[in-house]
Each structure stands twice: as C-alpha cells, then as structure tokens.
Design an enzyme around this catalytic site. Structure first.
Site, mmCIF file in Angstrom:
data_model
loop_
_atom_site.group_PDB
_atom_site.id
_atom_site.type_symbol
_atom_site.label_atom_id
_atom_site.label_comp_id
_atom_site.label_asym_id
_atom_site.label_seq_id
_atom_site.Cartn_x
_atom_site.Cartn_y
_atom_site.Cartn_z
ATOM 1 N N GLU A 31 0.825 -1.209 0.000
ATOM 2 C CA GLU A 31 0.000 0.000 0.000
ATOM 3 C C GLU A 31 0.859 1.259 0.000
ATOM 4 O O GLU A 31 0.729 2.129 0.841
ATOM 5 C CB GLU A 31 -0.959 0.007 1.206
ATOM 6 C CG GLU A 31 -2.056 -1.034 1.133
ATOM 7 C CD GLU A 31 -3.103 -0.673 0.087
ATOM 8 O OE1 GLU A 31 -3.329 0.511 -0.149
ATOM 9 O OE2 GLU A 31 -3.651 -1.634 -0.508
ATOM 10 N N ASP A 32 1.776 1.327 -0.929
ATOM 11 C CA ASP A 32 2.580 2.520 -1.144
ATOM 12 C C ASP A 32 3.558 2.836 -0.026
ATOM 13 O O ASP A 32 4.111 3.931 0.008
ATOM 14 C CB ASP A 32 1.701 3.758 -1.375
ATOM 15 C CG ASP A 32 1.036 3.709 -2.709
ATOM 16 O OD1 ASP A 32 1.686 3.231 -3.645
ATOM 17 O OD2 ASP A 32 -0.116 4.129 -2.813
ATOM 18 N N ALA A 33 3.730 1.923 0.914
ATOM 19 C CA ALA A 33 4.714 2.216 1.951
ATOM 20 C C ALA A 33 6.111 2.077 1.345
ATOM 21 O O ALA A 33 6.306 1.356 0.368
ATOM 22 C CB ALA A 33 4.549 1.255 3.110
ATOM 23 N N GLY A 87 3.682 8.140 -0.024
ATOM 24 C CA GLY A 87 3.714 6.897 0.726
ATOM 25 C C GLY A 87 4.333 7.145 2.078
ATOM 26 O O GLY A 87 5.095 8.101 2.246
ATOM 27 N N ARG A 136 -1.075 3.680 -11.436
ATOM 28 C CA ARG A 136 -0.877 5.138 -11.391
ATOM 29 C C ARG A 136 -0.396 5.683 -12.724
ATOM 30 O O ARG A 136 -0.593 6.853 -13.030
ATOM 31 C CB ARG A 136 0.134 5.512 -10.311
ATOM 32 C CG ARG A 136 -0.442 5.604 -8.908
ATOM 33 C CD ARG A 136 -1.144 4.338 -8.511
ATOM 34 N NE ARG A 136 -1.600 4.229 -7.168
ATOM 35 C CZ ARG A 136 -0.856 4.072 -6.102
ATOM 36 N NH1 ARG A 136 0.441 4.101 -6.203
ATOM 37 N NH2 ARG A 136 -1.373 3.919 -4.931
#
Lengths: 331, 1159
Positions: B774-776, B927, B959
């Site tokens: 999740e974009d971390a 993120g 994206r």
C-alpha cells in the site's frame, strides 16, 4: 579439528589480493560459498569497530547552523581509528577510567576577519599528541592551530607542512565575522550497526566471477561484421575482436555486469548458446573502499577477526548446550 | 510579402517556368532539419525578469496607488465636502498621494522595512496625504505637498510588497539581504499586524457585457450586470410566452419591453424594429411584444412612464425620492440612472440606452432562432479577475466616503452654532483611523464590506502559507471563484478549452473546491484598466461612425459592424476587418496600450481595455514568417535587449482570451503555415508554478500531476533565504535540501533550484520485506543516519506584557533561588526570567516567568512600585508532546507600534524520519515509511550501491506515472556525466539520450541493475530498476499525530472522555463499531465500552415516583426529594449522559420517569 581435517567436504578458502591502494582493496576470495562471502561483507559494513564523535557539548555557537546540525556533521567526520583496537565500547566498560572509552576533541574557532571563514576538520583540536600513528584524528588531518585561539592562523596548518596537498579537509561549517563556535566533543568506539558514522567503509561489495566460454563453432558462423557487432553489444568491454586472428576473444571477464546484453543479442541473431556465461559460485571479487578511518586491509582483517570471535562464541555456546544435553541424557 | 520579394514568382500562381524552390536545391539539404530559432526559451527569463512572478498583483496595486486613487478623489461625489448650514464652506481635494512606508513612534516618523513589520507585529503601511483647498472663516486656505512634504494625512494604506512605493523595489540582492529580505520572495502580499496576507484573485463574470443564457424554463434571456463607481445593478430582458419583458430589481413586476422603450422616448414601433434589425424573422418574433404594448394602450412616453411609475418597488421609492416627486419623474430617473446604469444618459437623452436595449433584443431574438448564439458562462473570455488593487479601491472609496460624511457631519454641527470661540478648522477634524483601521481590519480579517454595493464577502484574504517556497508562490497565483461550493454543477468546475495557456490545467485542489480554485499559468498577466477616452476618439478617427448620427436602419447595414468599447456601443464601422487590423497595427507600434484587445465576431467588433482580463504574450507571425529573428534573440542573450524591446518592436504582443479566438496560433515553429498569426513562446508555460516542478509531466496520468501540485505545497525544504530570521508560528525546514538532478526550465525560472524542498534519493523499485505494501516505502537506516529526510521543526511560543487600566502591568521576573534547581520547572530560565537560548525544554517547563498584578481595576497610589506580594505568577509553561527533546532556538523581545511589549520564543526540534512519516516523489506518488532497514540487509548492486529507499513496483501500473521512471533514468544518467538533466514538460532530455549516457558508463540502457540480496548474498533473480529520484518529505509526521490513551481527562458536562489528540482524548468506539458488536452479540463488551469505560454513574432512583433522588453524604442515606422518603430509593448504574438528559428534560417541563424492576 583433527576430525575435520579428513573431511573430504572441507574447503580451503583462499584470498588473493589483486590491487591495494591507500583506501581501496580488491581481492579474490575463493574456495568458499556465498554465505561466507556475504557474512564478510556484512561484518565489514556493520561490525568493524571504528571511532567517531559521539557526544558534543556546546559551549558557544553563534553560527547560522543549529547545535544538532553541527553535532551531526561532527559525528560523520571519519576519524583515524587504529586506536579502536585498544579501546572499549562505552556500553561494555564498567570501569572508571574514561581514557579507555573516550577521546576528547575540541572545536574552538572564532571568525575575526571580514571574509567568511571555513571551519574544517583541521580545526578539530585533539587532546594529546596527534603526530603518533595510532592516535585518533580526522582523516587527512593537518591541524590549523586556529583552535588554540591563534587568530592569525587562518586555516593554514601550524607546522606549515604541505602533506596531503590534494586532500581537502572536511568542511564543517562557515563562520561570518564575530561568529564563534566552541564545542567539546567526545569520540567513542562504535560499530556501523549502531550508527552509519561508525562504518569503516564507503562500499564493501563482492561479485561473482563470471566464467565465459565462447562457442567457437557457432562463433565461426558469424561474419566479421557480426562479430564486431557482438563485441559491441555488451556495454562493458567483456569481449574483444582480434584483428589478427579474426576471432572474438574474452577481454575483461571481470568487467561483465551480468546485464545479459550479449546473450540477448545472440538470441536475437538466432544463435542461442553463442557464449555461455556462468557465475562461478565459489569465487568472489571483493572491493572494499575505506572511508579513511582504517586502511582497507585492516578492515578486512578486523572483519575476519570479528567473524572468528562470533564463531568461537557460537561454538562455546554450543559446547555448553551439548554438555548440558549429555548430562541430561545421563540422568 | 517580404518572403517572396527575391524571385518575383509567387507560389500558388501558375507560371510556365516556375519550378518549386525545393526541386532546385541540393537534395542533401532537404533532409536538413528545418531551421528553428535557438533559445526562443531565452525570452521567458527575460519576460519574468521584467515581470516577476506575481506582476498581476503588483501592477494592480500600483495602478491603485498611482492612478485609481486619484480618480476616486476626483469623482464628483467625493471631490468636495460641503456643509448644509454654511453655503460658503467647502473642502476640496485637489490631489492625493501615497508616501513611503513609515511608522510614527514617539512623534518621530521612521521608515520601516517589511521584515521589521513581520517581527514586530506591525503593519507595513504608508501614509496617504491629500492636497486640500478649504475655507477657514472667510479665507480660503490651500495645503499642498511638495516632494512628499506637506499636505494633509488622512490615514495609512497597507502597502503591497514590491509595489512601486515599497522600499524593496529595484533593490539588488545584496541590498535586499541587508534589509533582511529574501531576494527570491516574489512580493505581492501585505504585512498586516505582523502576518503576511494575500488578497486572492477573485473570478467573476464580466461587468457591463450582454450575456445571453437560457433560464430553467428553457427561455432565452439577456442579462447585463452594470457597474459604475456609484452603482451596481443587474438588468434582465426575458422572454415569456414569446413576449419580451424588462426585469429589474427596482420594479415589482416585469415591464413589457416596448413599454420600457417607449418610456425611454422611443415611441415609434418602426424605429424599434429597425434598431433591432430589418430582418423579417426578427420583426415577426418581435410582433407579440409590439401587440402587447398596443393592447395596454400605451403609445406615448408619458403613458409609458406612468405605467412604469406604477410598478416601482416601494423600498426603492423610499430610497431614491426623499422629497415627493411624481411617479413619472421617478420612473424616468430609475430608467436613466439604475436600469443599465453603465450606459450614459446625458440630460435625459435616452438614445444610447434605447440602442443598447435594441441590441440586447436583437441578440435574444438571434439566440431564439439559432441556439448556438447562447453565451457560455464558463467561457473564460467572459470572466474578469478582480485583484488586490480593485478590491482595495472599493474599500478605499468606501472609507473615504465615510471620512467625508464624518467631516460633513462635524462641519454641520459646528457651523450651525452662531458664535464660536475659535475659528472652525476642518483639517483638525480629520480622523486618520477611519481609513487606516478600515483598510487594516479588512485585510487582516478578510471581510470585505462595501455598503454602497451591498457587498459582503468573507475570506477575501488569506494568510500567506510559508510551509515551503512553492506554497507561498502557489498562493500568489491562486484564483478563487465566487461560485457557491455546494452547487452540484460541473460546468464551472470543468476545464474550459478557452483556459488554455492562461490557467494551469493541473493545479487545482481536490474535493469540494475542485475546479473552482484555479491557478494562473506561468506567463499569464492580468490587465488593469486603461483610459477609454483616447481609444474612443481613435476608433472614431479610424472610421467608426458615431451612434448619434445614425438612424436605426443604419445600425445593421450589411457588411458593417457595430463597434463596442468595454461594452459601450461606439458606433458602426463599414469595414470591420480592416478596422481590427488597423487597430492591432497601432497597438504593435505602441500607439495603443499593449493590453488593449480587439476582436471581431460577425457583425460586431469589440475593443476591450478594462481591467481583469487574462492575457499572455505570443510571438507575432506575419505571412507565414516569424518576425523575431535569431539576431534579436542574440541581442537579448547579450543583454542589449529586454523583453520590453520585443514588445515595442512589435515582435511580441499580448492576447487576451477573446482575441486568441481571432488568431491562428502555432505551437511549434515547424507548424507555421501562411495563415498562422502567432507562435507560442514555449509550450510548457501553459503549466503553472506548482505543476512546473514536475519532471516529464506529459508522461504522467493527468490526476497524478494534480496530486503533486497539492503535495508540493506540503513538502519541507527551504522557505526563504531569511528563514532563520523569521518568527513564524510553525516552520518546517529540511536539514540538507538539494537541487533536483532532473530539473525543468520552470524550476530555474522560479528559483526552486535555489530553495529546494527535497532530496535526491537512490530508489530501487522492488518489493522487499512486506512492509512496503500500500505505497509504503522501505528506508535505509544508514541513509537516515547520514541525514536523509532529517528536518527541523520550529514553533513559536510567546506572550505579550499587558498594561492594565490602573497603570499596572505584567512583569517578567528572574527565578527565585529556591526555584533554580537543576531539575525544577524553572531550570532553563536566564537571569531575565526568560528561557536561555540553547536550553533543552520539555513539557511543563517555564519559559517566561511572567507575573500579573493581583488588582487590575482599582486605581492604586503608586502602581509602578508595588510589593512582590501584589503579583501572582502567570508563568508561561511549555506544552509540547511528552518525550520530545526540544531546544529553545531563539528569544525575541519587541514592542509593536502600539507600544505592546512582546516576548517570542522559538522552540526547535530536529527530527529524523521514522516509521509512519510521509514522503512523496514529484509525481503524486505519496507513501509512508513502512520500515527502516539496516544497510547490510538491503540489496546492493555490483558497484556497491545500496538504495536509500525501496519503492514497491505495484505503485506503477495503476498510477501510470511514466514520468517518474524517466526521472529515475534521467537522474541516473545525470549522475554519470555530472550534469543536471531536464525533464521540462513537452520537451526535456529524451529517453534515448539518457540511455546512451547510461550505456556509455557501463550501465544497462533500461536503468536496471543486477543486485544481490543483502541478507543471503545471493544474486536477485530479477534486474532491479534503480536510480535517483527527487523525494519530498511532507509535513505530515507521526510524531505530530500519534495518540493513544488508557485513562485521561473527561468533559465536565457529560463526564465522557474528551475528544481529540490535543485534549488527550479517548478513542471513540463509533456507531459502526457498535453495530458490529451488536451483530456479534457481544453484549457485555458493548456495556463495558459504552458505559463502564466511559461515563458510568451511580444514580439513586425512587421506585415510587421514578424520579432521580440523591444520596445524602452526611447520613449516608438515600433520599427521594419528591416523595420525601428514603426507603423507596434504589441505586442503579447508568451513563452520566443519560442522567443529564433526564435532568435537562425536567428543566424543560418534561418529566421522565424510570420504572424499575428487580434484576
């Protein structure tokens, strides 16, 4: 040990130093496997002790940078760390003798000129005799003498020596007229795992030696032009076209970056298997580049020592467990 | 013509011997690239050098203080103050000027700098002085200023930074530095009471223009919002059942249009029809309206006026007629002065207004026949931007009128007395604060109240956001719309094609104000008003036949066109195309203002010189050839020419949205055809300041660029060169900000490369550890050790030393010897009772040891020397988060211009990134930091390169931020050849060229590297895409957000836990969570969460009456007050809020009774 001697699986690790300069070493490690090579790399990065400034007491700071900022910069200055071997980790040492753990360093500069002045690692004032080989000092250290409150000495070394002429000292901050900095620092022994400032190396890396074999039969089917194209297909000079023999030769196998470009080219030409490139799984080309804190060979040796102690410790622990199991078994 | 001079053979004309040029030349040269102008881009910095980034604000303000202010005092209504009682008395303003920024302290006038004002909480303002002529007794006195000396000061006007009166204008970088100002600061804002305020650009529909639209009943209507200095009014002409009516606020009812026209003196139906247009189609559409009028039996002006007079609204009647007048007079006055107020009616000659109405009718009828004639309200040519100058002009005139009314009242009062002790001197009655406070208060609160227009706007000004350099800059280009945010129409929010090049297509917020708040593009300029009179006479000289000389029929003769100037009808021209081109030629030669625009539609020519139009410069192309030559650009490069030379030489001109529609603009030089009239200077200027930061934005999915525009404003970095001399409430600074390796041209133009907000991080695109979902992002601990993402948070705390009415005041005292312990709360105080700079400060510590007097009301014998016992401690203690080690960075003691003594302390906290801190690249890819990993565990490349940051590849497919990939490639190539790379929009370095650099330096062309796992040491199976990407650290950090509590404070009223982190509140078990528990059947858990852990209360309830009783604490017995009995009371547990509800109900005469049963 005697039992292992006879073990046919016993390997004979070997190190051949290829190139060594003041701050880099390149060597080939053979006769072992990836885990050992990687363990060596990891230890070099994280566990070879060096010395770095750890505590900073700010007495005066009228510069434009704030205290923490300067403290952080001071910490990152590599210090010559031969003495690290004789020192104790502050968290291990229980005694009262501070000289065993701490090296006091001072930084006292005041700018009196109209020009902006640079405060560099040369302005660090090391207690004691800095001429000795094993003393803690910043790398490429040529004391400016300014720290003694000598206003006339503006950055030039006190002894007038021009050693390391091309090596610039490390800039810490700049001062304007009437700005002053006065800090008391304590350098301590530490390891890279705790903070990157204790890392002795800039890079420590290994790669597998490629084993390149050219399928001469297939190569012979290529035209001259195609051969040159093939040589050029690799971004690094791995191959060479020999004008005399009109053959493709392996030029610098160690420059191969495993990009697979020449293989792809061969595939596109419809000649798969033109060359065979294989990583030798027991040969490692190591490059260790020191920050200057320790000579590169010392870093490697120290790393091996650390590795050795670790194994020793594991072994003794295992022995204890084993003896416990034995006694338990008797009961 | 120039192009075809040499051969005397014109292309297109068939000639037996004619061979095209291209066939005669050497074929090799045919393949040569078409010669284009090098360094066309150089025009941009030249443009921005003369213009600055916020010229629109500054120009508008300069116009106000240099010209408009003079017009305001010269206006008929403002020029003179007279007196009702003494006919000889008068006060006449002959001139007005704005002085230099200064402040009067202890009767000494001193110059002030903006930085001083920021630090001392003052207003950066300049005195406004007027030259007056007035009567004092029998003599006439004049008071005029010479060289800034003399005159009468009527107040102070806040000055815009870098305006013509600001001390910063025309200063070099060194001089600015000496004044404590950042040279990159664009100006264009105000400093009011120490805070920087921006007057946002307001977007409105054009004034004084006919707008045809369709109402909700599907009927066509024309509306005009007239605006003059005195009055604003909206006039509508609507269609109802095929008949036309005039609708206006001042009339109770709609008035048939023919009646209105007859009332304005146009009695002949034939004339009306002729004015509208001789077309039979129009005449037949007009017929029902004509019939209605005759049905009403109105034939003369007198009858029509009587009819109108009967429909005048009562409220209006009261307003406009103090002394009784006939209805006819009233109606005539309203028609002359209120309806279509902007059309002049000299001496009740309604001719112009009649024609105007006729044109409106014509356009309605046209739209009824042809629906494409309906105007688009969202079309940007119909929009006007209101800037600081115009808004302040409204306010200034209002204040000035109030000042005059004040003076008149005083004169009336004094002069009505027959014998006075001293001679009446009106000058002594001028109160400066009417103007000063009026303006200052409006700017600082943002409430714009102008009584005469019944205007009441809120939020016109905003505090300049100094979060980052970009956020401050972005605020200066922001446009807000007057549209209501709640309305669910997409029209005004959508990107309009006419906004091309004028407004940034990317920079708009998300959410409710999406598309309503816009930003100017890089080259956009907003015009200010230009004199109309010279244009009018010029138009007549160029052959416009004046309106008054024409009869109705001549208005619409074929081939001719009506000429409008700012919405007024000037007359008719027989050859509109020639007129327009002549006019433009004059403009290019500098005979007409460069912002005057001319555009033609069929049958109409519009000249516009009004303020608030958006326009932009373009290169002029004539006969398929660009007028600018390489010689000129070389001259520009050499510094011999400036942008203004290009303007005056007629190489460049400004076009507004309407005139753009009359031009044919080529995007690139290669696209020029013989029809082309203009060429874009640089295509990337269609983006604004915020979007200009993004490298390769044309490779990104559009919303990503919009996200980045919002995030760039939250990125930490350098704020300004004077950032360490500022005392802002909250400031985020990066310890080691860097220049992006992949730059854009915009970055260089706005100075982002000198005040960056981010760092070039080596990014490896791979999945690692699972803490990167999740974009971390995974970060390298060694990089953090070395200073990556390290930031400084500065927060201001402080207090004012108050003075009280009994002449006592607060005081700051040194700590007593008892207080100065090494661990006490007062430990960091200096001898002056204020925290020492450099001391560590933790929550609870006193930083200003203030004391306040015990008695602040009653008069005291010797208020200055009161005993210590008189004071009670009101020390300021630090309330920061627990466990954070902050340092006192700076202490400042000042007095404001009102003599208020202020102590300000800046508290600094240096933070290194931690898990949960937010980061973002320049591509809307935000993120949080998911985990921090040892360097030895991270993958490493063959060359020993270890990533600073690992990003999960899942961030890419959905994206579609291809720009980020190219940025990475560009960064990697840039590192190798030691050059900054360009990622400018619609240009920049190509992927091919970047790959070549990579291959040259032994890298793979695709930017991927072979990497080894740091943990096992084995080579990774996949090649890893790795290289530097510019990463921004955003202001959202966990340290400011994390919050948890076990026990804590409760609200007094309900005894429930408090809410919110600031109050150490509880974590709410909300309705949805409760629903889950109900669904699960966890009854006891619900009870525990909702009552026991919240506001459990033991109540005494009478089983008899069911009302609440109480426990007598003296006797320990329960009592019911109602029944006066203790035996029937039993205790039960219920939420305190429930008990509270019962009591509140009781207080409202509702009696809740509890019926108890045995549990």
């Amino acid at each position: 040990m005697s039992k292992a001697d006879g073990d046919p699986r016993q390997r004979r690790p070997n190190i051949v130093v290829q190139e060594m300069t003041e701050d880099t070493i390149k060597f080939v490690l053979t006769g072992t496997d990836t885990s050992i090579a990687n363990a060596l790399r990891r230890v070099i990065i994280a566990e070879v002790p060096t010395i770095a400034i750890d505590l900073v007491e700010v007495i005066e700071n009228s510069s434009c940078l704030c205290d923490e900022f300067i403290a952080h910069r001071l910490g990152l200055i590599p210090l010559v760390s031969h003495k690290a071997a004789d020192m104790e980790f502050p968290y291990d040492y229980a005694g009262d003798d501070e000289t065993v753990t701490d090296v006091p360093i001072e930084l006292r500069v005041k700018c009196v000129s109209d020009q902006t002045e640079d405060v560099t690692s040369n302005d660090l004032l090391i207690n004691g005799d800095y001429t000795q080989y094993d003393t803690v000092k910043p790398v490429h250290y040529r004391p400016s003498g300014r720290a003694f409150g000598d206003a006339t000495a503006s950055g030039a070394p006190a002894d007038g020596s021009q050693a390391d002429g091309d090596k610039h000292p490390i800039l810490i901050l700049k001062l304007r007229k009437n700005q002053e900095i006065n800090m008391r620092c304590v350098a301590r022994k530490g390891v890279g795992r705790d903070h990157a400032k204790w890392q002795p190396v800039a890079t420590a890396v290994y790669r597998f030696e490629p084993e390149i074999t050219i399928n001469e039969d297939l190569m012979a089917t290529l035209t001259e032009e195609e051969k040159i194209k093939f040589v050029e297909s690799s971004p690094t000079p791995v191959f060479r076209y020999n004008d005399q023999t009109r053959k493709v030769e392996v030029n610098m196998p160690e420059s191969y970056t495993y990009d697979g470009e020449c293989l792809k080219w061969a595939e596109d030409m419809g000649k798969p298997g033109l060359v065979d490139i294989r990583a030798k799984e027991d040969t490692f080309l190591f490059t260790v580049e020191s920050t200057g804190a320790l000579p590169p060979e010392t870093i490697v040796l120290n790393a091996l020592k650390v590795l050795d102690t670790k194994l020793e410790m594991t072994k003794s622990e295992l022995d204890i467990v084993k003896s416990e199991m034995d006694t338990a078994g008797v009961e | 013509m120039r192009a075809f001079d040499k051969g005397e053979i014109k292309p297109g004309v068939h000639h037996p011997d004619w061979v095209p040029d291209c066939l005669q030349v050497d074929p090799a040269t045919l393949n040569a690239p078409i010669k284009t102008l090098k360094d066309k881009f150089e025009l941009l910095p030249a443009f921005l050098k003369v213009r600055g980034l916020v010229r629109q604000h500054i120009d508008s303000f300069n116009y106000l203080i240099n010209e408009e202010i003079k017009k305001i005092i010269a206006a008929k209504a403002n020029e003179k103050v007279t007196c009702d009682t003494d006919p000889n008395f008068y006060l006449k303003y002959t001139n007005i000027q704005v002085g230099k920024p200064s402040v009067e302290e202890d009767f000494i006038v001193e110059e002030i700098t903006p930085q001083q004002c920021r630090l001392r909480d003052m207003t950066y303002a300049a005195p406004v002085t007027v030259d007056v002529e007035y009567t004092r007794g029998k003599e006439i006195v004049t008071n005029t200023s010479k060289n800034g000396v003399g005159g009468v000061t009527i107040g102070r006007i806040p000055l815009m930074l870098r305006s013509s009166r600001c001390i910063l204008t025309g200063k070099s970088e060194e001089e600015l530095a000496r004044l404590g100002e950042c040279p990159l600061d664009p100006g264009g804002y105000f400093v009011v009471k120490g805070t920087e305020k921006v007057i946002l650009i307001q977007e409105q529909l054009s004034k004084n223009r006919i707008i045809i639209d369709i109402d909700n009943k599907g009927e066509v209507g024309a509306s005009v919002t007239s605006s003059t200095h005195e009055r604003k009014s909206k006039t509508n002409i609507v269609v109802k059942h095929g008949k036309l009516y005039l609708r206006h606020n001042t009339f109770t009812d709609e008035i048939p249009i023919m009646v209105a026209l007859k009332a304005m003196g146009c009695e002949s139906d034939q004339e009306v029809v002729q004015m509208v247009g001789p077309d039979t189609a129009y005449a037949s559409l007009l017929l029902p309206s004509l019939l209605e009028c005759s049905a009403l039996a109105i034939f003369t002006q007198q009858q029509a006026l009587e009819y109108c007079g009967g429909k005048v609204r009562m409220a209006t009647r009261m307003m406009y007629s103090r002394n009784k007048r006939s209805k006819v007079d009233e109606a005539r006055d309203i028609l002359a002065g209120v309806v279509l107020a902007h059309v002049p009616v000299p001496a009740y000659d309604f001719r112009q207004k009649c024609v105007y109405v006729a044109i409106m009718i014509r356009r309605i009828l046209h739209a009824m026949v042809d629906p494409t004639q309906v105007d688009d309200k969202d079309y940007y040519g119909n929009k006007r931007l209101e800037l600081a100058g115009q808004l302040l002009a409204l306010l200034f005139e209002d204040c000035f009128k109030r000042l005059n009314a004040d003076l008149k009242r005083q004169a009336d009062a004094v002069l009505s007395k027959s014998n006075r002790a001293t001679q009446f001197d009106i000058i002594k009655c001028i109160r400066q604060d009417t103007l000063s406070n009026g303006l200052e208060h409006a700017i600082s609160s943002g409430n714009w109240t102008v009584k005469r227009f019944r205007m009441e706007r809120k939020g016109v000004t905003q505090v300049l956001s100094r979060l980052s350099f970009i956020s401050a800059l972005g605020m200066m280009t922001r446009i807000t719309s007057q549209f209501e945010k709640t309305r669910k129409v997409s029209g005004p929010r959508a990107l309009q094609p006419s906004q091309w090049g004028m407004l940034c297509p990317s920079d708009t917020p998300e959410g409710e104000s999406c598309g309503l708040v816009k930003n100017l593009a890089l080259m956009t300029h907003v015009t200010t008003d230009d004199e109309e009179e010279p244009l009018r006479s010029l138009a007549h000289v160029l052959g416009v036949e004046p309106l008054l000389l024409l009869v109705g029929q001549e208005l619409h003769s074929p081939g001719s066109a009506l000429v409008f100037l700012n919405g007024h009808i000037l007359g008719v021209h027989q050859d509109p195309a020639r007129f327009a081109s002549d006019f433009r030629l004059l403009r290019r030669r500098g005979r007409v203002g460069e912002f005057v625009s001319v555009h033609t539609t069929t049958g109409n020519v519009y000249i516009a010189s009004d303020g608030g139009r958006v326009c932009r410069p373009l290169l002029i192309v004539e006969n398929g050839e660009l007028l600018v030559k390489q010689v000129h650009l070389d001259a520009l490069k050499a510094g011999r020419w400036t942008f203004n030379d290009f303007l005056t030489q007629g190489f460049v001109e400004y076009l507004d949205v309407n005139e753009e529609n009359n031009s044919y603009i080529a995007l690139y030089e290669s696209e020029i055809t013989p029809e082309t009239t203009h060429l874009e200077i640089e295509p990337f200027t269609l983006l604004g300041v915020c979007a200009g930061i993004i490298p390769y934005p044309h490779h990104n999915q559009s919303p990503r660029n919009t996200y980045q525009c919002a995030m760039g404003k939250q990125a930490m970095g350098n704020i300004a060169f004077n950032q360490l001399n500022r005392m802002d409430t909250l400031m985020y600074l990066l310890v080691y900000p860097q220049k992006p390796i992949v730059k854009t041209k915009t970055i260089e133009l706005i100075g982002y490369d000198r005040l960056g907000a981010g760092q070039n991080a080596t990014v490896a695109v791979m999945s690692y550890s699972g803490y990167d979902i999740e974009d971390a992002i995974v970060m390298n601990r060694a990089s953090l050790d070395r200073g990556f993402g390290r930031c400084i948070v500065l927060r201001k705390y402080g207090c004012t030393i108050k003075k009280y009415s009994n002449r006592t005041q607060d005081r700051i005292v040194p700590p007593t010897p008892a207080q100065t312990g090494p661990n006490g709360r007062h430990r960091l105080l200096d001898k002056d009772g204020i925290a020492a700079v450099g001391e560590k400060i933790s929550p609870g510590d006193v930083y200003i040891n203030k004391q306040s007097p015990g008695n602040t009301r009653d008069p005291l014998p010797n208020p200055q020397a009161m005993p210590d016992s008189f004071y009670r401690p009101t020390a300021q203690s630090y309330k920061g988060p627990q466990g954070e080690s902050c340092v006192v960075d700076k202490v400042m003691l000042t007095t404001s211009d009102e003599g208020q003594f202020n102590v300000k302390c800046l508290v600094r906290h240096t933070r290194r990134p931690e898990v949960g801190d937010k980061f973002s690249s320049r591509h809307g890819q935000k993120g949080v930091c998911g985990t921090i990993v040892e360097q030895s565990d991270l993958p490493f490349s063959e060359r020993g390169i270890c990533p600073d940051l690992i990003m999960n590849p899942h961030g890419f497919p959905s994206r579609m931020t291809v720009g980020k990939m190219i940025e990475l490639l560009g960064g990697k190539a840039g590192l190798q050849d030691g050059k900054f790379k360009y990622g400018t929009a619609f240009g920049g370095d190509t992927v091919t060229s970047l790959s070549e650099v990579l291959v040259e330096h032994g890298f793979s062309y695709n930017g991927k590297d072979l990497m080894h796992c740091g943990i096992t040491g084995e080579p990774l199976v996949a090649y890893i895409f790795m290289g530097p990407v510019y990463y921004q650290k955003l202001k959202h950090m966990v340290l400011d957000k994390m919050h948890a509590r076990a026990r804590g404070p409760r609200v007094v009223l309900t005894r429930q836990p408090t809410e919110g982190r600031a109050r150490d509140g509880g974590l709410r078990l909300g309705e949805m969570e409760r629903d889950c528990l109900i669904g699960y059947g966890a009854a006891m858990l619900i009870l525990e969460r909702l009552m026991i852990s919240s506001d459990q209360f033991e109540a005494q309830v009478c089983t008899n009456c069911g009302l609440l009783g109480y426990k007598h604490h003296g006797t320990g017995r329960n009592l019911c007050q109602q029944c006066a009995d203790g035996g029937t009371v039993s205790a039960l547990k219920l939420p305190y809020a429930c008990k509270l509800l019962f009591q509140e109900l009781q207080s409202m005469n509702i009696c809740p009774r509890l019926t108890l049963s045995d549990a």
